[in-house]
Scaffold this motif. Structure first.
Motif, PDB file in Angstrom:
ATOM      1  N   ARG A 201       0.822  -1.195   0.000  1.00 37.93           N
ATOM      2  CA  ARG A 201       0.000   0.000   0.000  1.00 37.93           C
ATOM      3  C   ARG A 201       0.866   1.259   0.000  1.00 37.93           C
ATOM      4  O   ARG A 201       0.619   2.210  -0.751  1.00 37.93           O
ATOM      5  CB  ARG A 201      -0.886  -0.046   1.235  1.00 37.93           C
ATOM      6  N   GLU A 202       1.887   1.212   0.843  1.00 38.59           N
ATOM      7  CA  GLU A 202       2.778   2.362   0.942  1.00 38.59           C
ATOM      8  C   GLU A 202       3.479   2.631  -0.394  1.00 38.59           C
ATOM      9  O   GLU A 202       3.650   3.788  -0.803  1.00 38.59           O
ATOM     10  CB  GLU A 202       3.815   2.055   2.028  1.00 38.59           C
TER      11      GLU A 202
ATOM     12  N   ILE B 144       1.037   4.333  -2.582  1.00 34.85           N
ATOM     13  CA  ILE B 144       0.934   5.768  -2.267  1.00 34.85           C
ATOM     14  C   ILE B 144       2.086   6.514  -2.928  1.00 34.85           C
ATOM     15  O   ILE B 144       1.898   7.527  -3.599  1.00 34.85           O
ATOM     16  CB  ILE B 144       1.041   6.026  -0.734  1.00 34.85           C
ATOM     17  N   LYS B 145       3.259   5.982  -2.735  1.00 36.34           N
ATOM     18  CA  LYS B 145       4.444   6.677  -3.250  1.00 36.34           C
ATOM     19  C   LYS B 145       4.398   6.797  -4.763  1.00 36.34           C
ATOM     20  O   LYS B 145       4.754   7.832  -5.330  1.00 36.34           O
ATOM     21  CB  LYS B 145       5.717   5.955  -2.807  1.00 36.34           C
ATOM     22  N   ARG B 146       3.948   5.712  -5.396  1.00 40.43           N
ATOM     23  CA  ARG B 146       3.838   5.756  -6.852  1.00 40.43           C
ATOM     24  C   ARG B 146       2.773   6.767  -7.254  1.00 40.43           C
ATOM     25  O   ARG B 146       2.951   7.532  -8.189  1.00 40.43           O
ATOM     26  CB  ARG B 146       3.484   4.365  -7.396  1.00 40.43           C
ATOM     27  N   ALA B 147       1.633   6.772  -6.536  1.00 44.71           N
ATOM     28  CA  ALA B 147       0.528   7.653  -6.899  1.00 44.71           C
ATOM     29  C   ALA B 147       0.938   9.115  -6.784  1.00 44.71           C
ATOM     30  O   ALA B 147       0.619   9.917  -7.660  1.00 44.71           O
ATOM     31  CB  ALA B 147      -0.678   7.371  -6.011  1.00 44.71           C
ATOM     32  N   ILE B 148       1.659   9.465  -5.731  1.00 45.03           N
ATOM     33  CA  ILE B 148       2.020  10.872  -5.562  1.00 45.03           C
ATOM     34  C   ILE B 148       3.276  11.245  -6.344  1.00 45.03           C
ATOM     35  O   ILE B 148       3.818  12.323  -6.166  1.00 45.03           O
ATOM     36  CB  ILE B 148       2.162  11.281  -4.078  1.00 45.03           C
TER      37      ILE B 148
ATOM     38  N   ASP C  65       1.036  -2.085  -9.943  1.00 50.56           N
ATOM     39  CA  ASP C  65       0.114  -1.068 -10.424  1.00 50.56           C
ATOM     40  C   ASP C  65      -0.293  -0.219  -9.220  1.00 50.56           C
ATOM     41  O   ASP C  65      -0.780  -0.754  -8.224  1.00 50.56           O
ATOM     42  CB  ASP C  65      -1.107  -1.768 -11.038  1.00 50.56           C
ATOM     43  N   PRO C  66      -0.078   1.088  -9.278  1.00 50.68           N
ATOM     44  CA  PRO C  66      -0.362   1.917  -8.099  1.00 50.68           C
ATOM     45  C   PRO C  66      -1.806   1.788  -7.611  1.00 50.68           C
ATOM     46  O   PRO C  66      -2.047   1.777  -6.400  1.00 50.68           O
ATOM     47  CB  PRO C  66      -0.064   3.341  -8.563  1.00 50.68           C
ATOM     48  N   VAL C  67      -2.737   1.658  -8.544  1.00 50.61           N
ATOM     49  CA  VAL C  67      -4.139   1.567  -8.132  1.00 50.61           C
ATOM     50  C   VAL C  67      -4.384   0.269  -7.367  1.00 50.61           C
ATOM     51  O   VAL C  67      -4.985   0.259  -6.292  1.00 50.61           O
ATOM     52  CB  VAL C  67      -5.076   1.654  -9.348  1.00 50.61           C
TER      53      VAL C  67
ATOM     54  N   LEU D 179      -2.827   0.477  -3.979  1.00 48.86           N
ATOM     55  CA  LEU D 179      -3.557   1.318  -3.033  1.00 48.86           C
ATOM     56  C   LEU D 179      -4.763   0.591  -2.451  1.00 48.86           C
ATOM     57  O   LEU D 179      -5.180   0.857  -1.339  1.00 48.86           O
ATOM     58  CB  LEU D 179      -4.040   2.590  -3.739  1.00 48.86           C
TER      59      LEU D 179
END
Lengths: 389, 235
Positions: free
Chosen positions: A291-292, A295-299, A381-383, A386
């Motif tokens: 999950r972390e 998050i890092k990938r998403a931001i 995959d970031p999604v 998450l």
């Protein structure tokens, strides 16, 4: 700082992984230190025997040293052969017959300075006092190898008693990292007297002390093939056995090859065990932090950046394990050498090269082991990541 | 009518997820939308209506499908993004997007200020500058004093404000919020919404909120309703 906090999140697991690497590196350090010592010893021997022929009694069992009595006339017979530049009669005997000879026996060496007739290339230097000279013949004088001086706690002018004879210390050698460190040197005549005392009564009667030697060091003429000369000596001089430099390398070298193979084996085992353990820890860590990572990938954390963070983490695990292993290994080496000093059994030599190699090895191991989980983390995959609970 | 500048223009946005060989879900079935600069828009619809999928595409986390049917187009700030590489999209996410999630999604080992600074670092700011920017951003959301606390030491509302500070620290063109009040009680919900509204009004921050809470929708300038992977025209 952030990284250490990340590592301390799973204290037990991180500790166990580090411990695994620590043990591997500890073994690597201890074994390598032992190999350093033995390799230096053998390299010194190899250097000493290069271009020489050691002649001993045919019944002599030890490799590279003559301990069996023979008559000094053997040296005269050899000297008469073609291709011999010099033939130096010597006495070698074990310093303390009770001692464990592992890692190079301590020896008493008796020879007349100059009997090599200027052919000796293996140079000894005095750290204190002086070397023995031919003028010392007939005197009870002694020159100590560096380890022997430390073991006997002797200085210049001190008196050392060996087998009932008292010797005055005239010099202490510089360390050579090989055989002379654990030897004491006395004039040939003194050594003959000592050697004579150790022999069974029957032998004592058969051969007077002044005719007694245990080996002849033969220097071939330049242009003479040592192997051919060795064969000639064995043929012409009754009851002799020869060892050339090449044979020494072959016989003793194969022993060190086995030892080095053990070191490589230990290194590979620690590589595999430590590496798998880091892979396991990092893979679990990645799974937990899915999950972390999402998050890092998403931001906006790039794949490269995620890989870098995780690989650095794995490298730090390796580095800490390496440093601890080196520390523990160094403690073992120092304690074992201290314990062995009195009995003259100095087994380990922890060189800066070994220390640097061990730490670099474990750090790189950690990094490489971290690459696989880090790579799979970066591919998430970031999604999906998450959503992961 | 006053001409507004489009921040985001999407056309023919489709997305099908293949769950297995036979089972596939048409999450988006051809969506056109436009969001202007300075708008605060709510994206509403029941579960499975495709609103999250749309947000992931607008947030460059997923790419729209490029085959079957008219080509998908997506321009953000005038830049066509559908054919961008993963690397460029990641970079663009860092530089021009802010994300707020339902479950805050802070990194548990980092303090509030470090969490915010992370977004700055990913956008290429040095760690020192990112920390300074993060401290400032925490001030915007009224959490300057809590900067050195870890997420678990903060209340849900505070964590979400940290997440908002993180989403704003790079002064993004677009802030995407996925159920930002979904885990909060009404008092903290209100606090968070008021905060988002304030950024929208004071700084002209463009916002897209995904929600199924009508109250949240009422807070926004405009609501886009979705159902079955399509946008429903205003009734």
């Amino acid at each position: 700082m952030r990284l250490l906090r990340q590592l301390s999140r799973r204290k037990l697991r991180t500790t166990l992984t580090i411990l695994g690497i620590t043990i591997g590196i500890w073994a690597l350090v201890v074994f390598s230190s032992m190999a350093n010592k033995i390799n230096a010893l053998v390299a010194g021997g190899s250097q000493y025997f290069e271009g020489k022929i050691l002649v001993t009694d045919a019944s002599n069992l030890a490799v590279g040293i003559g301990l069996t009595p023979m008559n000094i006339d053997v040296a005269d017979q050899i000297r008469d052969l073609d291709g011999v530049a010099a033939a130096a009669p010597e006495v070698q005997m074990i310093f303390d017959p009770e001692a464990n000879a592992f890692g190079g026996a301590q020896t008493i060496v008796g020879l007349v300075d100059g009997s090599d007739e200027g052919n000796e290339t293996f140079e000894l230097r005095a750290a204190q006092g002086r070397l023995l000279t031919a003028d010392d013949e007939g005197h009870r004088r002694i020159l100590l190898g560096s380890d022997m001086a430390r073991q006997l706690k002797a200085g210049i002018g001190d008196t050392i008693e060996m087998r009932g004879e008292r010797f005055e210390v005239v010099g202490i050698l510089e360390p050579t990292l090989t055989a002379p460190d654990s030897s004491v040197f006395v004039p040939l005549e003194s050594a003959q007297v000592l050697f004579h005392k150790t022999l069974p009564a029957a032998v004592q009667e058969a051969i007077p002390a002044e005719e007694l030697i245990s080996q002849v060091v033969v220097f071939p003429d330049s242009g003479t093939d040592p192997a051919a000369l060795a064969a000639l000596i064995e043929e012409r001089v009754d009851n002799t056995k020869t060892l050339t430099g090449a044979e020494f390398d072959e016989q003793v070298g194969s022993a060190t090859a086995i030892f080095n193979a053990i070191i490589i084996g230990v290194a590979i085992i620690s590589l595999v065990v430590g590496g798998l353990s880091v892979i396991n820890t990092m893979a679990m860590s990645v799974a937990e932090r899915t999950r972390e990572i999402g998050i890092k990938r998403a931001i906006g954390g790039s794949r490269r950046r995620i890989i870098r963070e995780l690989v650095t983490e794995a490298a730090v695990i390796g580095l800490i394990g390496g440093l601890l292993g080196l520390g523990l290994g160094a403690i073992v080496v120092v304690l074992a050498n201290e314990a062995g000093r009195d009995s003259g059994t100095i087994l380990f030599d922890l060189t800066p090269g070994t220390a640097i190699f061990a730490v670099a090895f474990s750090t790189i191991l950690g990094m490489l082991a971290g690459v696989i989980p880090a790579w799979s983390a970066a591919r998430l995959d970031p999604v999906e990541a998450l959503r992961y609970e | 009518m006053e001409a507004k500048t489009a921040l985001l223009e999407g056309r023919n946005l489709r997305k099908t997820y293949r769950l297995s060989r036979r089972n596939q879900v048409e999450a988006l079935r051809g969506v056109d939308l436009r969001i202007d600069q300075g708008e605060m828009v709510a994206l509403m619809g029941p579960s499975g209506s495709g609103k999250s999928t749309l947000m992931h595409i607008l947030g460059l986390l997923h790419a729209p499908d490029g085959n079957d049917g008219p080509p998908a187009e997506l321009r953000i700030g005038g830049v066509e993004v559908t054919s961008m590489s993963e690397k460029t999209r990641t970079r663009m996410r860092a530089d021009t997007m802010g994300f707020v999630f339902q479950s805050y999604n802070l990194v548990p080992t980092l303090t509030a200020v470090e969490n915010v600074a992370l977004a700055g670092e990913y956008a290429g700011t040095s760690r020192r500058a990112a920390m300074a920017g993060a401290t400032e951003a925490l001030g915007w959301v009224g959490l300057a004093e809590r900067a050195d606390h870890r997420p678990m030491e903060l209340s849900g509302g505070e964590q979400q404000r940290v997440a908002i500070a993180r989403s704003l620290v790079n002064k993004p063109k677009l802030l995407l919020a996925d159920e930002p009040t979904g885990n909060l009680d009404s008092e903290h919900s209100h606090e968070v919404l008021a905060l988002l509204r304030r950024f929208n009004q004071e700084r002209g921050q463009t916002l897209l909120l995904v929600t199924h809470d009508a109250e949240v929708g009422a807070f926004c300038d405009r609501i886009i309703h979705m159902r079955d992977g399509l946008i429903q025209e205003p009734a």
